[in-house]
Design an enzyme around this catalytic site. Structure first.
Site, PDB file in Angstrom:
ATOM      1  N   SER A 141      77.338  -2.828  59.384  1.00  0.00           N
ATOM      2  CA  SER A 141      76.177  -2.353  58.426  1.00  0.00           C
ATOM      3  C   SER A 141      76.933  -1.925  57.189  1.00  0.00           C
ATOM      4  CB  SER A 141      75.278  -1.096  59.010  1.00  0.00           C
ATOM      5  OG  SER A 141      74.719  -0.351  58.043  1.00  0.00           O
ATOM      6  N   TYR A 154      76.799   7.260  62.269  1.00  0.00           N
ATOM      7  CA  TYR A 154      76.230   5.648  62.494  1.00  0.00           C
ATOM      8  C   TYR A 154      77.351   5.071  61.645  1.00  0.00           C
ATOM      9  CZ  TYR A 154      73.432   1.891  61.880  1.00  0.00           C
ATOM     10  OH  TYR A 154      72.950   0.347  62.057  1.00  0.00           O
TER      11      TYR A 154
END
Length: 251
Positions: A141, A154
């Site tokens: 990501s 995350y």
């Protein structure tokens, strides 16, 4: 192009994972489609089969090592081998760093890092036994490159996946296994489009003028597990419309 290839894709009941599965079946790849939600997995497979794709549903928890082993064996029982693994399953648990609970951290780490690590391990063992070569792809990501508020845990796991891709070059190249990652930016999926302001915000701050579509990410994934990328390994491809070059905050 994908002669006799078999892929396992986790977290593929909808969104990016589903689109990758669909695009790979269009290329003749036989796909074992995983999702923790059995209904989503079954519906996704039904849709792909209606389009002529060869796909089976393997529902279950992609963070569970025992299930990962069973999933690989189910794939081999159905298709005879496995040559591609795409660790797409992941979870996002938002919270401020100072308020983040241990249970949330361990849950994010177990799926995003642990599930990806052990899927790669199990599939790599099988590819080695087959002496067939193959490809492993992790889903990172842009939060692994740029800090996002409330996404420290995350982003940490996503940065870790990129290092995992690099590290496995040393471990797996001798078996003709390429290992790469994709780092998507803002992407329009069933989940993100539930926020009415999502498209407007990310269209405004993305240099290319829009968030990614699931097709944008899937096309990159198909390339990285295809014969066209056989000499690419240990790399992360950012697919974000240029956002990480300028990195304005969505907040």
């Amino acid at each position: 192009m994908f002669n006799e290839q078999v892929a396992i894709i986790t977290g593929a009941g909808q969104g990016i994972g589903f689109e990758i599965a669909k695009q790979l079946t269009f290329q003749g790849v036989r796909v074992a489609l995983n999702d923790v939600d059995e209904r989503l997995a079954d519906e996704a497979v039904k849709t792909i089969k209606e389009s002529g794709g060869n796909c089976i549903a393997v529902p279950g928890d992609a963070a569970d090592v025992s299930f990962i082993k069973d999933m690989v064996q189910q794939t081999i029982s159905e298709f005879g081998k496995v040559t591609i693994a795409i660790a797409n399953a992941g979870i996002t648990l938002f919270n401020e760093f100072l308020e983040y609970e241990p249970e949330s951290l361990y849950k994010v780490m177990q799926l995003n890092l642990g599930g990806s690590f052990f899927l790669a391990q199990e599939v790599a063992k099988q590819i080695r036994a087959q002496n067939s070569g193959g490809s492993i792809l992790f889903m990172s990501s842009v939060t692994g490159h740029q800090a996002h508020k409330n996404l420290v845990a995350y982003g940490m796991t996503k940065a870790g996946l990129e290092m995992l891709a690099k590290g496995l070059v040393i471990e797996l190249s001798e078996y003709n296994i390429s290992v790469n990652a994709i780092a998507p930016g803002a992407t329009a999926t069933e989940r993100t489009l539930g926020d009415a302001s999502y498209t407007e915000t990310w269209s405004r701050i993305t240099p290319m003028g829009r968030p990614a579509t699931v097709e944008d990410i899937a096309h990159a994934a198909v390339f990285l597990v295809s014969p066209f990328s056989r000499h690419i390994t240990g790399q992360t491809l950012i697919v974000d419309g240029g956002w990480t070059s300028v990195s304005p905050s969505p907040y």
